[in-house]
Enzyme design. Structure first.
Site, mmCIF file in Angstrom:
data_model
loop_
_atom_site.group_PDB
_atom_site.id
_atom_site.type_symbol
_atom_site.label_atom_id
_atom_site.label_comp_id
_atom_site.label_asym_id
_atom_site.label_seq_id
_atom_site.Cartn_x
_atom_site.Cartn_y
_atom_site.Cartn_z
ATOM 1 N N LEU A 276 22.390 28.469 39.943
ATOM 2 C CA LEU A 276 23.847 28.702 39.983
ATOM 3 C C LEU A 276 24.267 29.439 38.718
ATOM 4 O O LEU A 276 23.963 28.968 37.619
ATOM 5 C CB LEU A 276 24.600 27.365 39.996
ATOM 6 C CG LEU A 276 24.341 26.424 41.169
ATOM 7 C CD1 LEU A 276 24.991 25.080 40.886
ATOM 8 C CD2 LEU A 276 24.904 27.016 42.453
ATOM 9 N N HIS A 277 24.921 30.550 38.845
ATOM 10 C CA HIS A 277 25.419 31.197 37.623
ATOM 11 C C HIS A 277 26.568 32.164 37.835
ATOM 12 O O HIS A 277 27.103 32.693 36.872
ATOM 13 C CB HIS A 277 24.296 31.936 36.905
ATOM 14 C CG HIS A 277 23.913 33.230 37.575
ATOM 15 N ND1 HIS A 277 23.220 33.271 38.750
ATOM 16 C CD2 HIS A 277 24.158 34.516 37.231
ATOM 17 C CE1 HIS A 277 23.031 34.527 39.096
ATOM 18 N NE2 HIS A 277 23.596 35.311 38.203
ATOM 19 N N ARG A 278 26.972 32.419 39.082
ATOM 20 C CA ARG A 278 28.037 33.410 39.309
ATOM 21 C C ARG A 278 29.333 32.928 38.671
ATOM 22 O O ARG A 278 29.715 31.767 38.814
ATOM 23 C CB ARG A 278 28.309 33.604 40.806
ATOM 24 C CG ARG A 278 27.252 34.364 41.554
ATOM 25 C CD ARG A 278 27.628 35.824 41.795
ATOM 26 N NE ARG A 278 27.050 36.697 40.803
ATOM 27 C CZ ARG A 278 25.751 37.049 40.761
ATOM 28 N NH1 ARG A 278 24.894 36.633 41.652
ATOM 29 N NH2 ARG A 278 25.325 37.841 39.810
ATOM 30 N N ARG B 118 25.155 30.005 31.084
ATOM 31 C CA ARG B 118 26.600 30.021 31.393
ATOM 32 C C ARG B 118 27.002 28.759 32.160
ATOM 33 O O ARG B 118 28.056 28.163 31.916
ATOM 34 C CB ARG B 118 26.919 31.262 32.242
ATOM 35 C CG ARG B 118 28.388 31.352 32.592
ATOM 36 C CD ARG B 118 28.626 32.301 33.743
ATOM 37 N NE ARG B 118 28.422 33.677 33.351
ATOM 38 C CZ ARG B 118 28.059 34.653 34.188
ATOM 39 N NH1 ARG B 118 27.827 34.396 35.445
ATOM 40 N NH2 ARG B 118 27.913 35.878 33.756
ATOM 41 N N ASP C 35 23.433 30.975 44.183
ATOM 42 C CA ASP C 35 24.478 31.996 44.239
ATOM 43 C C ASP C 35 23.962 33.303 43.632
ATOM 44 O O ASP C 35 24.721 34.227 43.371
ATOM 45 C CB ASP C 35 25.766 31.524 43.532
ATOM 46 C CG ASP C 35 25.580 31.201 42.059
ATOM 47 O OD1 ASP C 35 24.500 31.497 41.508
ATOM 48 O OD2 ASP C 35 26.526 30.663 41.455
#
Ligand code: UDP
Length: 362
Positions: free
Chosen positions: A205-207, A240, A281
């Site tokens: 997950l990082h968007r 992030r 994502d």
């Protein structure tokens, strides 16, 4: 021919690894490698150079942090200085990050031709910083290397001259094939983490649309909590996302969600190949799930890789709890859809890219 390659972020190291290898194999080209510094942690940058045999960058700009405008602006100035010094015949940029846009813009302003690898990807969601970077880079570029027929269609619809578009397949498919054996020989991640084949769910997950929106982030983590009731979840955590999660007060995670540091590409290949389901994502990971024939759930509201949804290997689930759990149950128990080998080219994209670059007028 002198080619200056601009990279800066994790997926660009992987894409550039296969193209740079091919470029350096040909005697008649010289490559200068510029790293903007957008990703700088050892496990987001150095590990890829080491594992994928990417030569050390000739220039390291060390630019990261700050807002999008500040970061892109500093890169623009830094890349321009290198271009003035090196005067390459061509600049090669990849994907859709701020490094991509800065590389393209610095070059066209100096009238140096730009080639864009992974051109034509569109989510049609202008709230995504990546979408702006893609559109602007494509419209600045002179040579557009499109990975799929869908991407080619988007470029044609936007009025890009057909002669400038080259549908060469996807360099990430080249990478998946090229590094598959090396991953099997060199990665011990499955044993190291005590995993069994098809015995876990792999998640990335990082968007920004997920990490920068606390409601979405909480909904997603709750969905992972539910998933972990069925199978352990392995979550190599992007910096992030780690920062965003630290700001959440008091969300408790199922202990069967195993948060680990981001892994190198070879470990990632093994984690993907052996997963029961992949939840992500990431753009690249959606495709890699398909390359390794693992069902994928995409925690976004749309994707650029629509052919994977059409052929049934990828489900767009967003963060809705019911949609997530139904799709996960189906992915875990349903029979796999048909697998087509031709969606992303033949694994020879890098060679085609270099053939076209070397035969282009300088
Ligand atoms: N990746 C990796 N280690 C990780 C997570 C991802 O090597 O811990 C690789 C993954 O296999 C894929 C690429 O990074 O090749 C995807 O990058 P990312 O998800 O950061 O960016 P996107 O593809 O969404 O632009």
């Amino acid at each position: 021919m002198k080619v200056l390659t601009v990279v800066g972020a994790r997926p660009q190291f992987i894409k550039a690894a296969v193209v740079s290898r091919e470029l350096r194999r040909r005697g008649d080209a010289k490559e200068i490698l510029l790293h903007t510094g957008q990703h700088f942690d050892a496990n987001m940058s150095d590990v890829f150079f080491r594992e994928l045999d990417i030569p050390m960058p000739d220039y390291q700009l060390d630019i990261h942090g700050g807002g999008h405008g500040e970061m892109t602006g500093r890169m623009l100035a830094g890349i321009e200085r290198v271009l003035i010094q090196e005067r390459p015949n061509m600049v090669l940029v990849y994907g859709d990050t701020n490094s991509t846009l800065a590389g393209a813009l610095a070059s066209v302003k100096m009238r140096i031709p730009v080639a864009h690898v992974e051109a034509g990807l569109r989510s049609f969601n202008r709230a995504m910083p990546e979408e702006i970077n893609r559109v602007l880079t494509d419209h600045a570029a002179d040579i557009l290397f499109s990975p799929t027929s869908t991407a080619t269609r988007h470029l044609l619809n936007e009025g890009i001259a057909p002669a400038n578009i080259h549908q060469v397949g996807d360099v990430m498919f080249d990478a998946a094939i090229f590094y598959s054996n090396k991953a099997k020989q060199e990665s011990d991640v499955i044993d190291r983490l005590g995993l069994s084949r098809r015995g876990y769910i792999l998640t990335t997950l990082h968007r920004a649309e997920n990490t920068d929106n606390q409601d979405r982030l909480i909904a997603m983590l709750n969905n992972l909590n539910a998933a972990a009731m069925m199978l352990p979840v392995i979550l190599p955590l992007h910096p992030r996302t780690r920062q965003a999660m630290e700001k959440l007060n008091g969300i408790s995670l199922n202990p069967l969600i195993h948060i680990i540091e981001p892994v190198g590409y070879l470990d990632m290949v093994m984690l993907e190949e052996n997963a029961r389901v992949i939840v992500t994502d990431s753009g690249g990971v959606q495709k890699e799930a398909y390359f390794h024939r693992v069902p994928c759930l995409t925690v976004r509201d749309e994707t650029e890789w629509t052919e994977l949804v059409e052929c049934g290997w990828n489900k767009i689930v967003g963060v809705d709890a019911e949609k997530f759990s139904n799709s996960l149950a189906q992915a875990m128990t349903g029979s796999p859809p048909e697998w087509r080998s031709d969606l992303y080219g033949s694994g020879q994209s890098a060679g085609r890219i270099i053939d076209i670059l070397l035969s282009s007028p300088q």
